[in-house]
Every structure is written in C-alpha cells, then in structure tokens.
Design a protein around this motif. Structure first.
Motif, PDB file in Angstrom:
ATOM      1  N   SER A  64       0.829  -1.213   0.000  1.00  0.00           N
ATOM      2  CA  SER A  64       0.000   0.000   0.000  1.00  0.00           C
ATOM      3  C   SER A  64       0.860   1.259   0.000  1.00  0.00           C
ATOM      4  O   SER A  64       0.490   2.279  -0.586  1.00  0.00           O
ATOM      5  CB  SER A  64      -0.927   0.004   1.223  1.00  0.00           C
ATOM      6  N   ARG A  65       2.031   1.185   0.654  1.00  0.00           N
ATOM      7  CA  ARG A  65       2.920   2.351   0.684  1.00  0.00           C
ATOM      8  C   ARG A  65       3.508   2.633  -0.700  1.00  0.00           C
ATOM      9  O   ARG A  65       3.735   3.777  -1.070  1.00  0.00           O
ATOM     10  CB  ARG A  65       4.043   2.121   1.697  1.00  0.00           C
ATOM     11  N   VAL A  66       3.757   1.567  -1.453  1.00  0.00           N
ATOM     12  CA  VAL A  66       4.319   1.729  -2.799  1.00  0.00           C
ATOM     13  C   VAL A  66       3.249   2.180  -3.788  1.00  0.00           C
ATOM     14  O   VAL A  66       3.465   3.091  -4.592  1.00  0.00           O
ATOM     15  CB  VAL A  66       4.957   0.407  -3.281  1.00  0.00           C
ATOM     16  N   LEU A  67       2.077   1.552  -3.716  1.00  0.00           N
ATOM     17  CA  LEU A  67       1.008   1.824  -4.678  1.00  0.00           C
ATOM     18  C   LEU A  67       0.252   3.117  -4.384  1.00  0.00           C
ATOM     19  O   LEU A  67      -0.315   3.736  -5.289  1.00  0.00           O
ATOM     20  CB  LEU A  67       0.013   0.663  -4.697  1.00  0.00           C
ATOM     21  N   GLY A  68       0.203   3.501  -3.109  1.00  0.00           N
ATOM     22  CA  GLY A  68      -0.570   4.684  -2.742  1.00  0.00           C
ATOM     23  C   GLY A  68      -2.014   4.363  -2.404  1.00  0.00           C
ATOM     24  O   GLY A  68      -2.802   5.254  -2.098  1.00  0.00           O
ATOM     25  N   PHE A  69      -2.373   3.090  -2.420  1.00  0.00           N
ATOM     26  CA  PHE A  69      -3.702   2.649  -2.010  1.00  0.00           C
ATOM     27  C   PHE A  69      -3.610   1.181  -1.626  1.00  0.00           C
ATOM     28  O   PHE A  69      -2.676   0.482  -2.010  1.00  0.00           O
ATOM     29  CB  PHE A  69      -4.725   2.842  -3.137  1.00  0.00           C
ATOM     30  N   PHE A  70      -4.588   0.697  -0.836  1.00  0.00           N
ATOM     31  CA  PHE A  70      -4.606  -0.701  -0.447  1.00  0.00           C
ATOM     32  C   PHE A  70      -5.156  -1.539  -1.589  1.00  0.00           C
ATOM     33  O   PHE A  70      -6.194  -1.215  -2.164  1.00  0.00           O
ATOM     34  CB  PHE A  70      -5.445  -0.902   0.811  1.00  0.00           C
ATOM     35  N   VAL A  71      -4.449  -2.629  -1.904  1.00  0.00           N
ATOM     36  CA  VAL A  71      -4.791  -3.474  -3.047  1.00  0.00           C
ATOM     37  C   VAL A  71      -6.240  -3.925  -3.005  1.00  0.00           C
ATOM     38  O   VAL A  71      -6.941  -3.921  -4.005  1.00  0.00           O
ATOM     39  CB  VAL A  71      -3.864  -4.713  -3.076  1.00  0.00           C
ATOM     40  N   CYS A  72      -6.711  -4.309  -1.809  1.00  0.00           N
ATOM     41  CA  CYS A  72      -8.020  -4.947  -1.692  1.00  0.00           C
ATOM     42  C   CYS A  72      -9.082  -4.035  -1.097  1.00  0.00           C
ATOM     43  O   CYS A  72     -10.196  -4.475  -0.847  1.00  0.00           O
ATOM     44  CB  CYS A  72      -7.879  -6.187  -0.810  1.00  0.00           C
ATOM     45  N   SER A  73      -8.758  -2.779  -0.862  1.00  0.00           N
ATOM     46  CA  SER A  73      -9.671  -1.903  -0.135  1.00  0.00           C
ATOM     47  C   SER A  73     -10.857  -1.470  -0.986  1.00  0.00           C
ATOM     48  O   SER A  73     -10.710  -1.069  -2.138  1.00  0.00           O
ATOM     49  CB  SER A  73      -8.916  -0.668   0.355  1.00  0.00           C
TER      50      SER A  73
END
Length: 361
Positions: A157-166
């Motif tokens: 999530s820190r790398v993508l900027g959002f939670f994968v499954c959120s």
C-alpha cells in the motif's frame, strides 16, 4: 451435531467473560464500548471467526475523532502483541485485515503509521508460538504466515498509494490505467515488484492438517483469495502497460521485469488452486506475461544486433562533422517518445497531454 466443548474451550470462555467484566470496571466511559467490542471480536474460541456485528462496531469507530481512532488502533495492536493465545492473535489479525479492506481513510491511515518505524516484521509475530495443543501449535503457523501476509499488504500500500483490496480505493482503481500510464518505468517496476512479492507470500500459506474445515482458517482464506483476485487485476493492468513500453525499456529494466515474471511463475502452481471460478482470469495473466517476456527477449536480441551493426559500420568512413550534424537535430516530423506509446497518434507524433509522463532516458 455441534462440537462438544472441552476443558480448554471452557477456560477460554471464562477468560473472555473475566476480561469483559474487568474492562467494564476499569475502562473510562468513552473507551468502554471500544474495549468491549474488541474483546468480543477477539475471543479464545479456536474454531469460529469474529462475529460480523463486532467487526462492524469496531469499524464504526473510524467515524470518530482522530484521537479515538488512534486509541482504537493502539488497543488492537496491544492485544495482538501481548497475547499468547493463537486464536486471539488470528482474530486480531482478521480485524486488521478488515480495517485494510473495509475501514475508512482515518482507520487505514492510523494503521499504516503504527508503529512509526514500520518496515520488516512490522507486527512482530515471526516468533509466535502456542504449544498448548496440536491445534494451537498449527494455528501458530497460521498466525506467523498471516502476520507476514498483512505486513506485505501494508508494504504494498505504501508503494502503490492505495490498499490493493480496499473497497475505499474503488475510485483510484477506476482510474488505474490513467495513473499507471503516467508512471516512469522505474516506478512501474517497483509496483510490479511489490505486487509479485504479495503473490509470493500468498503462495506460502500453510497446508491445513488439524485445522481442516476450521471456520476460522476458512475466513482467512476467503479474505486472502479476494485480495489475490484483486492483485491479479492490478498486475494485469501493469503488464498491459509494459506492452506499450517495449521500445523504451533499458536493458536493466528488461532484466528486472523478466525476473519479476520468473518469481511469479515459480508460485503459479500454488496460486492456481485458490480460485477455480476465476481460473480463466489467472490463465489470461500468465498468457500475457509469457507473451510480453518473449517480446522483451526478442527486443534485446534486436538491440544487440543493432549495436553490433553500429560498431561494425563505425570502422568505415565516419563522415565530416557537418555531415553528421543532422543526426543530432530533431526534424519537424520527428516524434518525442514518452514512456507509454498509448499517447502516440496515428501520424507518429506523441501528444504531450499528460505532464507527469517522463521522457525515456
């Protein structure tokens, strides 16, 4: 017929009731409902997942003040890291997972910054052991793996900027292709890498023995499978984007991309057993990866041939400085290449419509 409770089950029930009674006596009025909801969601029952009602109550604290949310996360983490009971630890991790998947922004934000150091072994459960019974010993294996998986989820999530499954990241995912197209090759490779690491962690899940048909473990795998399908979708978007960047990939980028595909391919057999219903989606990703890997290999062969040709031709007459000056100046019809060729027109000219696109090195 239901399962007959044994002595350990009765002891667990007594512990739960004592803890709830103690919380009712010593807790401050403003934190009483929080602590009771947490205790009720993380009981000592090794067979049943948290009651959805108690999970919903805990998630509702995300609509309170930031101080209350911070207290909720701190109470959850304290219970997780102070317990020696595998059932309680797993249920705490399930609550953390629910916050990642269904919590609002404040809850997710407070979770992501706790503790402030973060990093490897974020939840500090790599040495967790509960050797009370064969069942708790096996559940301890699930605690260690599940904690590591949640750590990878938070790291991604820190790398993508959002939670994968959120579910709260739906808007970000709707614009995923636009966002991905605006990334540099380096950042795109980092995102692929963290998603592949997440898939690798899923493939390391324990194989159930005593916990076969255990609803607690089944609940974990239902949530993880949902994440897995979401990660498949996110990887597919990035693989598709790389198909438009083959001419812009450096040799080191090509090697890094192929290595990521190799790591993902190594855990394919384990991952395919997760969701039979979505098998076609998974097979489609592997087909796209295989095709892209072949194209990357072909591109590197052509690049080597081109370099060899340049070296060979360079031994002949090089021409005067004035004759070669045209090679270094862009003519009016030459295109400036962006990282993603999806922004190139049918006339061969790149549209500079996205300011954050980076020029290929």
């Amino acid at each position: 017929m239901g399962r007959i409770p044994n002595l350990r089950d009765l002891v667990g029930i007594i512990k739960d009731r004592v803890s709830q009674s103690k919380a009712a006596v010593i807790s401050k009025p403003r934190t009483l409902s929080l602590r009771l909801a947490l205790l009720r969601a993380t009981t000592h029952d090794p067979f049943s997942p948290p009651n959805p009602k108690h999970i919903t109550t805990l998630l509702s604290f995300g609509h309170s003040s930031r101080a209350t949310v911070s207290a909720a996360i701190e109470a959850l983490m304290d219970r997780l890291q102070s317990t020696h009971d595998s059932s309680v630890a797993i249920k705490c991790l399930i609550v953390v997972h629910h916050i990642i998947k269904h919590g609002n922004f404040i809850l997710q934000d407070q979770l992501s910054v706790y503790p402030s150091t973060g990093g490897r072994n974020y939840l500090n459960l790599s040495n967790f052991r509960d050797n009370t019974t064969p069942l708790t010993w096996e559940l301890s294996t699930w605690v260690r793996w599940y904690a590591s998986y949640v750590e990878h989820l938070l790291s991604a999530s820190r790398v993508l900027g959002f939670f994968v499954c959120s579910t709260s990241s739906a808007v970000a995912k709707d614009k995923s292709e636009e966002r991905v197209a605006a990334l540099t090759n380096s950042d795109l490779l980092k995102e692929i890498d963290c998603l592949v690491n997440l898939m690798g962690e899923i493939s390391k899940r324990p194989q159930p023995v005593h916990v076969h048909d255990n609803k607690l473990v089944d609940h974990i795998m239902t949530m993880v499978t949902e994440d897995y399908l979401s990660a498949i979708s996110d990887i597919s978007v990035r693989v598709h984007e790389f198909t438009h960047r083959l001419s812009c990939l450096s040799f080191s980028d090509s090697v890094e991309l192929v290595c990521a595909f190799k790591r993902l391919d190594d855990c394919k057999e384990s991952l395919l057993g997760l969701s039979a219903k979505k098998r076609s989606l998974v097979e489609s990703l592997w087909s796209s990866m295989r095709e892209l890997k072949n194209k990357v290999g072909e591109g590197e062969v052509k690049r080597k041939e081109g370099q060899l040709l340049m070296l060979t031709s360079g031994r002949g007459e090089r021409g005067s400085e004035s004759a070669r000056i045209g090679e270094r100046v862009l003519s009016q019809g030459d295109a400036v290449r962006f990282s993603s060729t999806r922004f190139v027109s049918t006339h061969g000219c790149a549209f500079p419509v996205v300011e954050s696109l980076q020029l290929c090195a």
